[in-house]
Design a protein around this motif. Structure first.
Motif: not given
Length: 186
Positions: A104-106, A138-139, A143-144, A159-161
């Protein structure tokens, strides 16, 4: 990227193809990135441009969340000659017999806690995973995905965005976020 296209040309194309809806002070204002997918020359260069952000840390697998990470991730994976694993969101009970890893993600950009997951057999202990998505605010989803990667025994590369809309550096450092554009460039 094709040899005749520079990173600056890709960035310029991204800015030109993006449309904002709503007025600047409007809290409901949002970016419409669908123009990115309509331009074949831009689409052809997005995978190589995102892969280039981690040229110093080559992955063995690319992971990306539904939905736009599933569009961009395969472009990066194809350029790198590695596989792609889809990170599903809020997947209801599975009807197959495969084992799934779930986290579960933040809170994400809509203040939701999402359940993320992928099939356990697709990411293993020797893998080096690169997360790819279009936008990070937010990330939470990254993060998840990092926790899922670690649960699988794999190494998180970063992370490549396309767009970095993070408000602070803490998450950027924790997740090793590298982007083609920062929100202020749009």
């Amino acid at each position: 990227m094709s040899p005749n296209v520079s990173l600056e040309e890709v960035k310029s194309g991204l800015r030109r193809a993006l449309t904002w809806h709503g007025d600047r002070p409007d809290r409901h204002r949002y970016a419409d990135v669908t123009g990115w997918w309509r331009r074949p020359e831009l689409l052809a260069n997005l995978g190589p441009a995102l892969a280039g952000l981690f040229a110093d840390r080559p992955p063995t697998v690319v992971i990306g969340p539904e939905s736009r990470g599933c569009l961009l991730g395969p472009l990066v994976a194809l350029h790198l000659g590695v596989g792609f694993v889809e990170v599903r969101k809020n997947r209801a009970g599975c009807i197959d017999s495969d084992a799934w890893l779930r986290r579960t993600t933040p809170p994400d950009y809509r203040d939701r806690h999402l359940s993320l997951g992928f099939r356990r057999r697709l990411v293993g202990g020797g893998d080096r995973a690169l997360f790819v998505d279009d936008w990070i605010e937010t990330g939470g989803q990254a993060h998840g995905a990092r926790l899922l990667t670690e649960d699988a025994g794999a190494t998180w590369l970063g992370a490549a965005t396309v767009v970095d809309a993070l408000r602070g550096n803490r998450v950027r450092r924790e997740l090793d976020v590298r982007s083609l554009l920062h929100l202020r460039e749009l």
